[in-house]
Design an enzyme around this catalytic site. Structure first.
Site, PDB file in Angstrom:
ATOM      1  CE  LYS A  32      -2.590   1.658   3.638  1.00 54.57           C
ATOM      2  NZ  LYS A  32      -2.548   3.126   3.724  1.00 54.57           N
ATOM      3  CG  ASP A  59      -5.046   4.452   1.283  1.00 51.80           C
ATOM      4  OD1 ASP A  59      -6.169   4.831   0.916  1.00 51.80           O
ATOM      5  OD2 ASP A  59      -4.717   4.320   2.470  1.00 51.80           O
ATOM      6  CE  LYS A  61      -8.137   6.604   3.643  1.00 54.33           C
ATOM      7  NZ  LYS A  61      -6.704   6.254   3.686  1.00 54.33           N
ATOM      8  CG  HIS A  63     -14.165  13.588  -1.041  1.00 51.54           C
ATOM      9  ND1 HIS A  63     -14.395  13.758   0.303  1.00 51.54           N
ATOM     10  CD2 HIS A  63     -15.316  13.894  -1.667  1.00 51.54           C
ATOM     11  CE1 HIS A  63     -15.657  14.165   0.476  1.00 51.54           C
ATOM     12  NE2 HIS A  63     -16.233  14.261  -0.701  1.00 51.54           N
ATOM     13  CG  ASP A  64     -12.197  17.170  -6.731  1.00 47.25           C
ATOM     14  OD1 ASP A  64     -13.081  17.946  -7.129  1.00 47.25           O
ATOM     15  OD2 ASP A  64     -11.017  17.519  -6.532  1.00 47.25           O
ATOM     16  CB  THR A 123     -11.256   4.397  12.255  1.00 47.68           C
ATOM     17  OG1 THR A 123      -9.981   4.572  11.643  1.00 47.68           O
ATOM     18  CG2 THR A 123     -11.973   3.246  11.591  1.00 47.68           C
ATOM     19  NE  ARG A 214       1.640   2.067  13.241  1.00 44.75           N
ATOM     20  CZ  ARG A 214       0.776   2.819  13.915  1.00 44.75           C
ATOM     21  NH1 ARG A 214       1.220   3.732  14.758  1.00 44.75           N
ATOM     22  NH2 ARG A 214      -0.521   2.675  13.758  1.00 44.75           N
TER      23      ARG A 214
HETATM   24  O1  C5P Z   1       0.751   0.574  11.146  1.00 45.61           O
HETATM   25  P1  C5P Z   1      -0.691   0.165  11.003  1.00 45.61           P
HETATM   26  O2  C5P Z   1      -0.881  -1.333  10.891  1.00 45.61           O
HETATM   27  O3  C5P Z   1      -1.587   0.787  12.059  1.00 45.61           O
HETATM   28  O4  C5P Z   1      -1.103   0.772   9.598  1.00 45.61           O
HETATM   29  C1  C5P Z   1      -2.419   0.712   9.129  1.00 45.61           C
HETATM   30  C2  C5P Z   1      -2.522   1.418   7.819  1.00 45.61           C
HETATM   31  O5  C5P Z   1      -3.909   1.470   7.469  1.00 45.61           O
HETATM   32  C3  C5P Z   1      -2.041   2.864   7.801  1.00 45.61           C
HETATM   33  O6  C5P Z   1      -1.558   3.137   6.485  1.00 45.61           O
HETATM   34  C4  C5P Z   1      -3.305   3.645   8.099  1.00 45.61           C
HETATM   35  O7  C5P Z   1      -3.274   4.946   7.546  1.00 45.61           O
HETATM   36  C5  C5P Z   1      -4.352   2.799   7.387  1.00 45.61           C
HETATM   37  N1  C5P Z   1      -5.691   2.968   7.914  1.00 45.61           N
HETATM   38  C6  C5P Z   1      -6.042   2.718   9.238  1.00 45.61           C
HETATM   39  N2  C5P Z   1      -7.328   2.858   9.665  1.00 45.61           N
HETATM   40  C7  C5P Z   1      -8.248   3.267   8.811  1.00 45.61           C
HETATM   41  C8  C5P Z   1      -7.932   3.511   7.484  1.00 45.61           C
HETATM   42  C9  C5P Z   1      -6.633   3.356   7.058  1.00 45.61           C
HETATM   43  O8  C5P Z   1      -5.205   2.333  10.017  1.00 45.61           O
HETATM   44  N3  C5P Z   1      -9.482   3.372   9.225  1.00 45.61           N
END
Ligand code: C5P
Length: 234
Positions: A32, A59, A61, A63-64, A123, A214
């Site tokens: 991603k 990714d 996102k 929006h327009d 979220t 992470r």
């Molecule tokens: O490091 P981690 O596993 O938390 O990364 C999750 C990825 O998913 C990040 O790129 C974050 O921006 C994305 N993301 C998220 N929650 C969302 C939408 C996207 O954690 N609701």
């Protein structure tokens, strides 16, 4: 996608992303690329991943207005990404234009259409944040409303949180692809994620793909971390 793990390459530059990706390519299904990496390194980063044979989830996102989003989706389809995101709050016409652009551009190029995934409610937003923007539904209600609008528009996939999978599966067509971030392997650091599921729990609940950052990218041995997540799914 045979391997449902999508690694979130939340990294500042192309060199570190490519270095990490090289170690992970045999154990994950896709990479991603988000706003930070894309803005820093431009579309060339996508071309490099595609040239190496890796699947890309762009990714950004979008929006327009429908025309502008359709043109952006067309450009992403030409870059040959496998998945991309748009905001469902852009409305029915915007989603229809996005899906049509993906299908038509792919047809011209004689390729499978990329999956245009709808993002519902971020979220990071709670009921109070939504109310400030004039939305007087709870986040759960608003997610459900936007998800059904996305299905009506012809979108073939959604990004959703682990907590939303079960409820969405009850109302959406079974073909709708659900891609879920907020995944934490048992015993790993939560970071800023508050409501998580393990990879196995998310798949069992009905997720088709998992966005994991992470727990893989921050591991001492990212390849071993990804492999162990993959093993936990079987
Ligand atoms: O490091 P981690 O596993 O938390 O990364 C999750 C990825 O998913 C990040 O790129 C974050 O921006 C994305 N993301 C998220 N929650 C969302 C939408 C996207 O954690 N609701």
């Amino acid at each position: 996608m045979k391997n449902p793990i999508i690694v979130a390459l939340d990294l500042p530059d192309a060199a570190s992303a490519l270095r990490l990706a090289e170690r992970l390519t045999s154990v994950v299904g896709a990479f991603k690329i988000g706003k930070e990496l894309f803005t820093a390194s431009g579309p060339d980063i996508v071309r490099q991943f595609r040239a190496a044979g890796a699947s890309v989830f762009l990714d950004l996102k979008f929006h327009d207005i429908p025309h502008t989003v359709a043109k952006a989706v067309e450009a992403a389809t030409r870059l040959d990404v496998q998945m991309m995101t748009i905001h469902t709050s852009g409305g029915l016409a915007m989603m229809q234009a996005a899906e049509k652009a993906a299908q038509e551009t792919a047809r011209q190029l004689d390729r499978p259409a990329p999956l245009v995934l709808g993002v519902t409610v971020l979220t990071s937003m709670d009921a109070h944040d939504l109310a400030q923007t004039g939305v007087n539904a709870t986040p759960a209600e608003q997610v459900m409303l936007l998800a059904q609008l996305a299905a009506q528009s012809g979108l073939r996939g959604l990004v959703c949180s682990p907590q939303e999978i079960t409820a969405l599966r009850k109302v959406l067509p079974s073909t709708m692809q659900l891609v879920t971030p907020g995944i934490r392997p048992a015993g790993s650091e939560m970071g800023d994620q508050k409501r998580t599921l393990t990879p196995k729990e998310a798949i069992t609940a009905g997720a088709n793909a998992l966005v994991i950052g992470r727990p893989i990218t921050g591991a001492t041995n990212p390849q071993a971390a990804a492999q162990s997540i993959l093993d936990s799914l079987n």
